[in-house]
Design a protein around this motif. Structure first.
Motif, PDB file in Angstrom:
ATOM      1  N   GLU A  19      11.384 -46.601 -21.478  1.00  0.00           N
ATOM      2  CA  GLU A  19      10.393 -47.022 -20.479  1.00  0.00           C
ATOM      3  C   GLU A  19      10.638 -46.356 -19.130  1.00  0.00           C
ATOM      4  O   GLU A  19       9.954 -46.650 -18.164  1.00  0.00           O
ATOM      5  N   ASP A  20      11.639 -45.485 -19.078  1.00  0.00           N
ATOM      6  CA  ASP A  20      11.898 -44.720 -17.851  1.00  0.00           C
ATOM      7  C   ASP A  20      10.994 -43.488 -17.820  1.00  0.00           C
ATOM      8  O   ASP A  20      10.636 -42.950 -18.869  1.00  0.00           O
ATOM      9  N   SER A  21      10.646 -43.032 -16.625  1.00  0.00           N
ATOM     10  CA  SER A  21       9.968 -41.744 -16.450  1.00  0.00           C
ATOM     11  C   SER A  21      10.566 -41.063 -15.237  1.00  0.00           C
ATOM     12  O   SER A  21      11.178 -41.725 -14.393  1.00  0.00           O
ATOM     13  N   TYR A  22      10.395 -39.764 -15.165  1.00  0.00           N
ATOM     14  CA  TYR A  22      10.825 -39.073 -13.955  1.00  0.00           C
ATOM     15  C   TYR A  22       9.841 -37.968 -13.617  1.00  0.00           C
ATOM     16  O   TYR A  22       9.044 -37.547 -14.460  1.00  0.00           O
ATOM     17  N   LEU A  23       9.891 -37.552 -12.378  1.00  0.00           N
ATOM     18  CA  LEU A  23       8.971 -36.533 -11.883  1.00  0.00           C
ATOM     19  C   LEU A  23       9.777 -35.471 -11.144  1.00  0.00           C
ATOM     20  O   LEU A  23      10.584 -35.788 -10.273  1.00  0.00           O
ATOM     21  N   VAL A  24       9.593 -34.226 -11.540  1.00  0.00           N
ATOM     22  CA  VAL A  24      10.218 -33.100 -10.833  1.00  0.00           C
ATOM     23  C   VAL A  24       9.099 -32.146 -10.486  1.00  0.00           C
ATOM     24  O   VAL A  24       8.572 -31.453 -11.352  1.00  0.00           O
ATOM     25  N   GLN A  25       8.659 -32.215  -9.250  1.00  0.00           N
ATOM     26  CA  GLN A  25       7.542 -31.399  -8.779  1.00  0.00           C
ATOM     27  C   GLN A  25       7.949 -30.929  -7.389  1.00  0.00           C
ATOM     28  O   GLN A  25       7.476 -31.452  -6.394  1.00  0.00           O
ATOM     29  N   ASP A  26       8.915 -29.996  -7.356  1.00  0.00           N
ATOM     30  CA  ASP A  26       9.505 -29.534  -6.094  1.00  0.00           C
ATOM     31  C   ASP A  26       8.431 -29.364  -5.028  1.00  0.00           C
ATOM     32  O   ASP A  26       7.436 -28.722  -5.291  1.00  0.00           O
ATOM     33  N   PRO A  27       8.557 -29.966  -3.855  1.00  0.00           N
ATOM     34  CA  PRO A  27       9.714 -30.681  -3.309  1.00  0.00           C
ATOM     35  C   PRO A  27       9.690 -32.198  -3.502  1.00  0.00           C
ATOM     36  O   PRO A  27      10.349 -32.916  -2.754  1.00  0.00           O
ATOM     37  N   LEU A  28       8.951 -32.670  -4.497  1.00  0.00           N
ATOM     38  CA  LEU A  28       8.878 -34.116  -4.742  1.00  0.00           C
ATOM     39  C   LEU A  28       9.627 -34.468  -6.031  1.00  0.00           C
ATOM     40  O   LEU A  28       9.389 -33.843  -7.074  1.00  0.00           O
ATOM     41  N   PHE A  29      10.501 -35.473  -5.926  1.00  0.00           N
ATOM     42  CA  PHE A  29      11.311 -35.886  -7.072  1.00  0.00           C
ATOM     43  C   PHE A  29      11.285 -37.414  -7.145  1.00  0.00           C
ATOM     44  O   PHE A  29      11.323 -38.077  -6.113  1.00  0.00           O
ATOM     45  N   ALA A  30      11.212 -37.957  -8.359  1.00  0.00           N
ATOM     46  CA  ALA A  30      11.154 -39.419  -8.461  1.00  0.00           C
ATOM     47  C   ALA A  30      11.646 -39.885  -9.823  1.00  0.00           C
ATOM     48  O   ALA A  30      11.588 -39.139 -10.810  1.00  0.00           O
ATOM     49  N   VAL A  31      12.117 -41.134  -9.841  1.00  0.00           N
ATOM     50  CA  VAL A  31      12.397 -41.817 -11.102  1.00  0.00           C
ATOM     51  C   VAL A  31      11.689 -43.170 -11.079  1.00  0.00           C
ATOM     52  O   VAL A  31      11.442 -43.732 -10.005  1.00  0.00           O
ATOM     53  N   ALA A  32      11.344 -43.675 -12.267  1.00  0.00           N
ATOM     54  CA  ALA A  32      10.680 -44.973 -12.384  1.00  0.00           C
ATOM     55  C   ALA A  32      11.171 -45.647 -13.655  1.00  0.00           C
ATOM     56  O   ALA A  32      11.343 -44.987 -14.682  1.00  0.00           O
ATOM     57  N   ASP A  33      11.414 -46.944 -13.566  1.00  0.00           N
ATOM     58  CA  ASP A  33      11.944 -47.720 -14.694  1.00  0.00           C
ATOM     59  C   ASP A  33      10.946 -48.846 -14.972  1.00  0.00           C
ATOM     60  O   ASP A  33      10.866 -49.808 -14.216  1.00  0.00           O
ATOM     61  N   GLY A  34      10.191 -48.691 -16.036  1.00  0.00           N
ATOM     62  CA  GLY A  34       9.108 -49.631 -16.314  1.00  0.00           C
ATOM     63  C   GLY A  34       9.581 -50.898 -16.991  1.00  0.00           C
ATOM     64  O   GLY A  34      10.635 -50.939 -17.608  1.00  0.00           O
ATOM     65  N   MET A  35       8.790 -51.940 -16.848  1.00  0.00           N
ATOM     66  CA  MET A  35       9.090 -53.216 -17.500  1.00  0.00           C
ATOM     67  C   MET A  35       7.785 -53.843 -17.976  1.00  0.00           C
ATOM     68  O   MET A  35       6.726 -53.620 -17.399  1.00  0.00           O
ATOM     69  N   GLY A  36       7.889 -54.634 -19.030  1.00  0.00           N
ATOM     70  CA  GLY A  36       6.685 -55.277 -19.565  1.00  0.00           C
ATOM     71  C   GLY A  36       6.695 -55.141 -21.070  1.00  0.00           C
ATOM     72  O   GLY A  36       7.208 -54.163 -21.605  1.00  0.00           O
ATOM     73  N   GLY A  37       6.150 -56.136 -21.730  1.00  0.00           N
ATOM     74  CA  GLY A  37       6.182 -56.172 -23.187  1.00  0.00           C
ATOM     75  C   GLY A  37       5.401 -55.030 -23.819  1.00  0.00           C
ATOM     76  O   GLY A  37       4.692 -54.301 -23.143  1.00  0.00           O
ATOM     77  N   HIS A  38       5.575 -54.886 -25.123  1.00  0.00           N
ATOM     78  CA  HIS A  38       4.876 -53.846 -25.891  1.00  0.00           C
ATOM     79  C   HIS A  38       5.043 -52.490 -25.234  1.00  0.00           C
ATOM     80  O   HIS A  38       6.158 -52.065 -24.968  1.00  0.00           O
ATOM     81  N   ARG A  39       3.969 -51.827 -24.861  1.00  0.00           N
ATOM     82  CA  ARG A  39       4.092 -50.507 -24.256  1.00  0.00           C
ATOM     83  C   ARG A  39       3.979 -50.580 -22.737  1.00  0.00           C
ATOM     84  O   ARG A  39       3.904 -49.562 -22.068  1.00  0.00           O
ATOM     85  N   GLY A  40       3.948 -51.800 -22.193  1.00  0.00           N
ATOM     86  CA  GLY A  40       3.688 -51.975 -20.765  1.00  0.00           C
ATOM     87  C   GLY A  40       4.612 -51.187 -19.859  1.00  0.00           C
ATOM     88  O   GLY A  40       4.170 -50.518 -18.934  1.00  0.00           O
ATOM     89  N   GLY A  41       5.914 -51.253 -20.124  1.00  0.00           N
ATOM     90  CA  GLY A  41       6.876 -50.612 -19.242  1.00  0.00           C
ATOM     91  C   GLY A  41       6.697 -49.109 -19.187  1.00  0.00           C
ATOM     92  O   GLY A  41       6.748 -48.492 -18.121  1.00  0.00           O
ATOM     93  N   GLU A  42       6.462 -48.568 -20.364  1.00  0.00           N
ATOM     94  CA  GLU A  42       6.267 -47.119 -20.472  1.00  0.00           C
ATOM     95  C   GLU A  42       4.998 -46.701 -19.723  1.00  0.00           C
ATOM     96  O   GLU A  42       4.988 -45.713 -18.984  1.00  0.00           O
ATOM     97  N   VAL A  43       3.936 -47.485 -19.916  1.00  0.00           N
ATOM     98  CA  VAL A  43       2.660 -47.190 -19.251  1.00  0.00           C
ATOM     99  C   VAL A  43       2.825 -47.282 -17.735  1.00  0.00           C
ATOM    100  O   VAL A  43       2.359 -46.417 -16.998  1.00  0.00           O
ATOM    101  N   ALA A  44       3.518 -48.309 -17.279  1.00  0.00           N
ATOM    102  CA  ALA A  44       3.654 -48.533 -15.837  1.00  0.00           C
ATOM    103  C   ALA A  44       4.429 -47.408 -15.155  1.00  0.00           C
ATOM    104  O   ALA A  44       4.010 -46.884 -14.118  1.00  0.00           O
TER     105      ALA A  44
END
Ligand code: MN
Length: 377
Positions: A19-44
């Protein structure tokens, strides 16, 4: 300044999906850790990063405004699509602007800066235990081993508005920035993270080792790390970026967003091995608590002497309720509790999700109606 970036994400040993995602779009970098049942976390987590990436590409708004827009996008989607209702995500974003890094942050993912061998955490965790530490109710040592240490006080996408932490810090050549999710920091202590970042000159080697060590410590959660090395501009091109990705499937050309990998059809042996790994980790470390996403928990209980559906868990920690009423029905709690099955209703009957909580309420409604239809023996 130019940067060299490496990134990676791993499902860990326990979770069914990443359910984690990350973004590498120099000069912008980010991580996100989703939460929620079923596919919710991944979608978020994915939707949040796609939103800031799109706004960044169109040069719309500041980083904080982009994060606020991401909050709207995730919140609206959770209202429109019942299958992802209640989803949310953390989001920690860093943007390099000349000799500064601008940070925007919600949740318990983290940004760190390694400078001259010293590791400094740049973000503050939006967790219940962190709040209790700042209020003097827990020591930092107690917080580290607290069973509810992953309960968030702030997340992106769970409310119509979100408060975003904002910061800007000066950077210099030789600095190394780490963005990561709690699947790393919950398993690998800060001093070990500092050691790895100091030892491994190549950012890709650093990412690989961070993920490997988190897995060796149990891999209880998804693990994501982005390492950004700030280098002197060598005169070629200020925008030059070298990128190395590990662990994740190929990143689409059009997007720096890495979809979390699926681990379909992992064998039974692998699963047993994973559980054994977890048991060993728990036994060895003793302090490993499972992440409790209170907002994804549901139960049926009593509110105002009526049967009600709650979100959260039927408990309080340090005076903070870990639940709130979502639906209050017209069914008198006393009628339900006169039936042996529901005698302990006020302690809460837990449900896997909102739908199951609804089904429990319907069962109670039916049983109470039956009781009233037939004379009490
Ligand atoms: Mn996590």
């Amino acid at each position: 300044m130019r940067v060299v970036v490496a990134s990676g994400t791993d499902i860990g040993h326990v979770r069914e999906g990443n359910e984690d995602s990350y973004l590498v779009q120099d000069p912008l970098f980010a991580v996100a850790d989703g939460m929620g049942g079923h596919r919710g976390g991944e979608v978020a987590s994915k939707l949040a990063l796609e939103t800031i990436e799109a706004l960044f590409t169109r040069r719309e708004g500041t980083l904080v405004q982009q994060v606020e827009e991401a909050n709207h996008a995730v919140f609206e989607k959770s209202l429109l699509d019942r299958s992802v209702a209640g989803m949310g995500t953390t989001l920690t974003a860093a943007m390099l602007e000349g000799a500064r890094i601008r940070l925007a942050h919600v949740g318990d993912s983290r940004a760190y800066l390694l400078r001259e061998g010293q590791l400094r955490q740049l973000t503050e965790d939006h967790t219940l235990v962190h709040r209790m530490v700042t209020e003097g109710e827990l020591t930092p040592e107690e917080a580290e081993v607290h069973p509810h240490r992953s309960i968030l006080t702030r997340a992106l996408g769970t409310e119509p508005e979100v408060q975003v932490d904002e910061d800007a810090i000066g950077v210099q050549p030789g600095d190394r920035l780490l963005l990561c999710t709690d699947g790393l920091t919950g398993m690998v202590p800060d001093r070990a993270i500092a050691q790895i970042l100091a030892d491994e000159a190549d950012p890709k080697d650093a990412v690989d080792r961070l993920i490997r060590d988190a897995n060796r410590a149990g891999g209880i959660d998804n693990i994501t790390a982005v390492v950004v090395d700030i280098l002197e501009d060598n005169g070629t091109n200020g925008a030059a970026v070298e990128e190395a990705t590990t662990g994740a499937p190929p990143v689409p050309e059009s997007s720096g967003l890495a979809p979390p990998p699926e681990r379909k059809g992992s064998g039974r042996g692998a699963r047993i091995a994973a559980y054994v790994g977890v048991l060993i980790a728990v036994a060895l470390l003793g302090f490993v608590g499972l992440r409790v996403y209170v907002d994804t928990q549901w139960y049926v209980g009593v509110s105002d002497e009526r049967v009600a559906i709650y979100r959260g868990i039927p408990a309080s920690v340090g005076g903070f309720d870990l639940h709130h009423v979502v639906v209050e029905t017209a069914i008198p709690a006393a009628a339900a509790q006169s039936l042996p099955l529901y005698r302990d209703l006020s302690d809460g009957i837990t449900a896997d999700d909102r739908a199951e909580a609804g089904a429990i309420v319907e069962q109670i409604r039916q049983d109470v109606a039956d009781l009233q239809a037939s004379p009490t023996p």
